[in-house]
Motif scaffolding. Structure first.
Motif: not given
Length: 185
Positions: A9-18
């Motif tokens: 499980f991977v978080d979005r904001d701050g983890t994969i980008g942004g």
């Protein structure tokens, strides 16, 4: 720790980008290493699931479908998303475990054989509650979250939870996970 990882499980904001705040679809930019990280997991036959709080949906600032389309295009197998704001008292907003439990039910996952990667302590707390392997990255809000933890600014159960690994970024987290399993990256 489990060596047979069923899903990540991977978080979005701050983890994969942004950044450490929400960037809406169409404006969101992946970190240079994010695509490679997702590919490494998928090449290792891991289900890669998005795990994200997106309160802008309930505020009418963005549409769920826009986030889902974007995340699927990035390579995620399935998107788990909480559209609620803090005050809405739902069971899916991290640190609650609703998204993890939903995925476990849908895919017959043993969450003790799953990994959560994120940049906030809420990610780590949700993972801890269900027994997932916990990795925090130092991108996005990660450095600040780690500093608060180290400075003992978290209280109660928040202070008692430790990540299994502190990664420089998502790629470092994936490399650690694959090496920890005894595999070469």
């Amino acid at each position: 720790m489990a060596k047979n990882i069923q899903a990540v499980f991977v978080d979005r904001d701050g983890t994969i980008g942004g950044s450490d705040s929400v960037v809406y679809p169409g404006e969101f930019t992946l970190f240079p290493f994010a695509s490679e990280s997702i590919k490494l997991l998928k090449n290792d036959n891991k289900m890669v699931l998005s795990f994200t709080n997106q309160p802008g949906i309930s505020k009418g600032e963005a549409k769920r479908e826009e986030f889902e389309k974007e995340l699927i295009e990035f390579g995620f197998d399935k998107v788990y998303m909480c559209p609620h704001q803090h005050h809405e008292d739902c069971n899916c907003r991290k640190p609650s475990t609703g998204m993890l439990l939903q995925a476990a039910k849908e895919y017959s996952l043993d969450l003790e054989h799953c990994v959560v990667i994120g940049d906030r302590w809420t990610d780590i707390m949700a993972a801890n509650e269900v027994g997932c392997i916990k990795i925090i990255v130092q991108t996005g809000a990660g450095k600040e979250s780690i500093q608060k933890y180290n400075n003992k600014e978290y209280y109660g159960v928040w202070a008692k939870v430790e990540p299994d690994y502190i990664a420089e970024n998502l790629l470092d987290a994936v490399h650690w996970l694959l090496k920890w399993r005894g595999e070469k990256c």
